[in-house]
Design a protein around this motif. Structure first.
Motif, PDB file in Angstrom:
ATOM      1  N   ILE A 117       4.943  -8.430   5.239  1.00 32.37           N
ATOM      2  CA  ILE A 117       5.017  -7.825   3.899  1.00 32.37           C
ATOM      3  C   ILE A 117       4.943  -6.311   4.018  1.00 32.37           C
ATOM      4  N   THR A 118       4.019  -5.813   4.800  1.00 39.25           N
ATOM      5  CA  THR A 118       3.892  -4.365   5.026  1.00 39.25           C
ATOM      6  C   THR A 118       3.586  -4.127   6.493  1.00 39.25           C
ATOM      7  N   GLY A 172      -1.022  -4.202   8.778  1.00 41.00           N
ATOM      8  CA  GLY A 172      -0.100  -4.795   7.816  1.00 41.00           C
ATOM      9  C   GLY A 172      -0.538  -6.154   7.356  1.00 41.00           C
ATOM     10  N   GLN A 183       8.778   0.690   8.751  1.00 37.78           N
ATOM     11  CA  GLN A 183       9.313   0.038   7.560  1.00 37.78           C
ATOM     12  C   GLN A 183      10.397  -0.982   7.909  1.00 37.78           C
ATOM     13  N   VAL A 211       9.482  -4.775   8.099  1.00 41.45           N
ATOM     14  CA  VAL A 211       9.179  -5.573   6.911  1.00 41.45           C
ATOM     15  C   VAL A 211      10.246  -6.644   6.749  1.00 41.45           C
ATOM     16  N   SER A 249       4.196   3.072   7.259  1.00 39.32           N
ATOM     17  CA  SER A 249       5.541   2.627   6.861  1.00 39.32           C
ATOM     18  C   SER A 249       6.610   3.610   7.274  1.00 39.32           C
ATOM     19  N   ALA A 305       2.318  -1.369   0.156  1.00 37.29           N
ATOM     20  CA  ALA A 305       2.624  -0.373   1.203  1.00 37.29           C
ATOM     21  C   ALA A 305       1.681   0.812   1.131  1.00 37.29           C
ATOM     22  N   ARG A 342      10.243  -7.544  -1.167  1.00 38.92           N
ATOM     23  CA  ARG A 342      10.362  -6.145  -1.592  1.00 38.92           C
ATOM     24  C   ARG A 342       9.292  -5.815  -2.628  1.00 38.92           C
ATOM     25  N   ASN A 374       5.939  -5.548  -0.986  1.00 38.34           N
ATOM     26  CA  ASN A 374       5.893  -4.336  -0.172  1.00 38.34           C
ATOM     27  C   ASN A 374       5.616  -3.116  -1.024  1.00 38.34           C
TER      28      ASN A 374
END
Length: 492
Positions: free
Chosen positions: A113-114, A103, A122, A125, A118, A87, A80, A83
């Motif tokens: 990760i990304t 990504g 999203q 991820v 997104s 992002a 998180r 990201n």
């Protein structure tokens, strides 16, 4: 018509195969090359987007986590945190490349990760790639790779580069595009080519239809003409254009040659029959002529000169002499003697002939001109027989110029033959009589026997040659004697 349609369909099918198959093969090759080119261009484009992401990554993933104080955090917390940090960068690059998904992937966290944009991806991820995913090979080898497969995003073309920090691969970056988009781009680019290809196919088929029709029609005409030629030996094809026209011309020439050979065979048969008849007549006539000549000579000696009976006896003797000369010509025509085969100079024969004909030519007001080719090769045969031929042609020429004129004798070599050409400025020969002048006993002169030219022709043919005549009424005649150089030559 059945033959025409069958041949037309065969030609049309063959033409279509020969035209369309190479065209389709070339088109297939060009389409494949174009598709590969577009795909390669798309891969370079995707690698460019991936390198932008690599350049935008400020440091390694561990450095970013250390800045956040999350070095000891659990896996999900680290994902998180990374990201949130990356992002924005991912979305910014995705926005610059419409339709592209980009990504980061972490090797240590084994997670996405990304995934930008997104707003759409999203939910991807934190996912891990499968064991057969080419990304794992990228991270293992440190080499960029491209994979076309159904992956996380779907059916895509995926370009991947390794993330290297401090000499170590810490993950990889990807940029991908839907395979359908690539296909649509290829189809859009190739649409004009498909249109051109379709037009080319239509032209090829249309050309095959027209070509097959024309060619089949001409072949049908040739077939019908050959059938007609069996019934009408004098039939000739009308001229045609192109290669078929050359075939028609060759057939016409072949027919002319066949007809000429048939005429020559027929003439030889006639000559043989006439020769046998002439030999028999000469033998039967010569015996009583000997008695007539002897009695006429006795009668002339017994009668006083000046008396009418003495004069009539002299006439009998002169006429018997003329008949004997004709008989000798008949025998020469019927059974020409075998001459001695020796080398001879045609120029020398012409010069000797000119000396012999000179007194008679001067008396008739005929000028004799000689144009003799230098270095003329020797030929082999009987010089006396050929001199007889030349003398006969000269005598005929002088007799054709009753009011004087010019006799031109030319020698030359053409190919494998020596030519002796006798051209006069006399009255010429009627076109209807040109073909008859070599027939025995045909003559246009009152005192002629009609045997001079047939005897000459037989002598020339005996030497492997031929005589050709060209004549126009009022413009004179030209007789050309063709004599082969190597005929009867020892060792040939």
């Amino acid at each position: 018509m059945a033959f025409y349609h069958r041949l037309r369909y065969q030609i049309m099918l063959l033409t279509i195969v020969l035209a369309v198959v190479p065209l389709l093969a070339a088109s297939y090759f060009m389409i494949r090359q174009a598709s590969r080119g577009i795909l390669q261009e798309k891969e370079w484009w995707l690698f460019g987007a991936a390198r932008e992401l690599d350049a935008a990554l400020p440091a390694g993933f561990d450095e970013l986590l250390a800045q956040e104080g999350l070095t000891a955090a659990d896996r999900q917390a680290k994902i998180r945190a990374l990201n949130r940090a990356l992002a924005g960068i991912t979305d910014e690059v995705a926005a610059a490349y419409p339709g592209v998904g980009v990504g980061y992937y972490s090797l240590d966290l084994d997670a996405i990760i990304t995934y930008g944009p997104s707003s759409q991806y999203q939910d991807k991820v934190g996912l891990s790639i499968g064991p057969d995913h080419e990304g794992r090979r990228v991270m293992a080898t440190g080499e960029p790779r491209v994979q076309i497969a159904n992956l996380v995003r779907g059916d895509i073309v995926n370009a991947m580069i390794p993330i290297k920090r401090d000499g170590r691969v810490i993950g990889y970056i990807w940029a991908n595009v839907f395979t359908a988009d690539v296909r649509n781009q290829v189809a859009l680019m190739l649409r004009p080519f498909y249109i051109v290809l379709l037009l080319a196919l239509l032209v090829a088929v249309g050309g095959a239809v027209v070509l097959s029709g024309n060619l089949a029609r001409k072949v049908e005409m040739i077939k019908e003409g050959l059938v007609r030629l069996e019934r009408e030996p004098s039939f000739r094809f009308n001229p045609m254009s192109g290669e078929v026209g050359e075939i028609v011309g060759a057939i016409n020439r072949m027919v002319d040659t066949r007809q000429a050979l048939q005429e020559q065979v027929s003439r030889m048969e006639r000559l043989a029959a006439v020769g046998e008849l002439a030999a028999g007549l000469a033998h039967e006539i010569r015996n009583p002529l000997t008695g007539i000549s002897g009695f006429a000579q006795c009668l002339a000696r017994a009668l006083p000169p000046g008396e009418e009976l003495h004069q009539q006896a002299e006439i009998i003797i002169s006429e018997v002499i003329r008949i004997e000369r004709i008989i000798q010509e008949l025998l020469s025509f019927a059974r020409p003697r075998d001459g001695r085969v020796l080398p001879m100079d045609v120029n020398q024969l012409v010069e000797e002939t000119a000396v012999l004909i000179s007194p008679r030519a001067q008396k008739a007001g005929v000028e004799v001109k000689l144009f003799l080719a230098p270095d003329l090769p020797e030929i082999y045969g009987d010089s006396q027989q050929l001199k007889q031929v030349f003398l006969n042609l000269c005598l005929n020429a002088v007799q054709a110029m009753e009011r004087g004129g010019r006799l031109t004798i030319t020698t030359r070599r053409e190919g494998s033959h020596v030519q002796a050409i006798f051209a006069d400025t006399g009255c010429g020969i009627d076109p209807g009589q040109v073909k008859k002048i070599f027939d025995p006993f045909f003559t246009t002169r009152v005192k002629g026997t009609g045997l001079g030219l047939p005897v000459s022709q037989r002598i020339v043919e005996k030497h492997g040659g031929s005589i050709r005549v060209e004549s126009r009424p009022g413009e004179g005649s030209t007789f050309t004697v063709f004599l082969p150089v190597d005929f009867n030559r020892p060792g040939v």
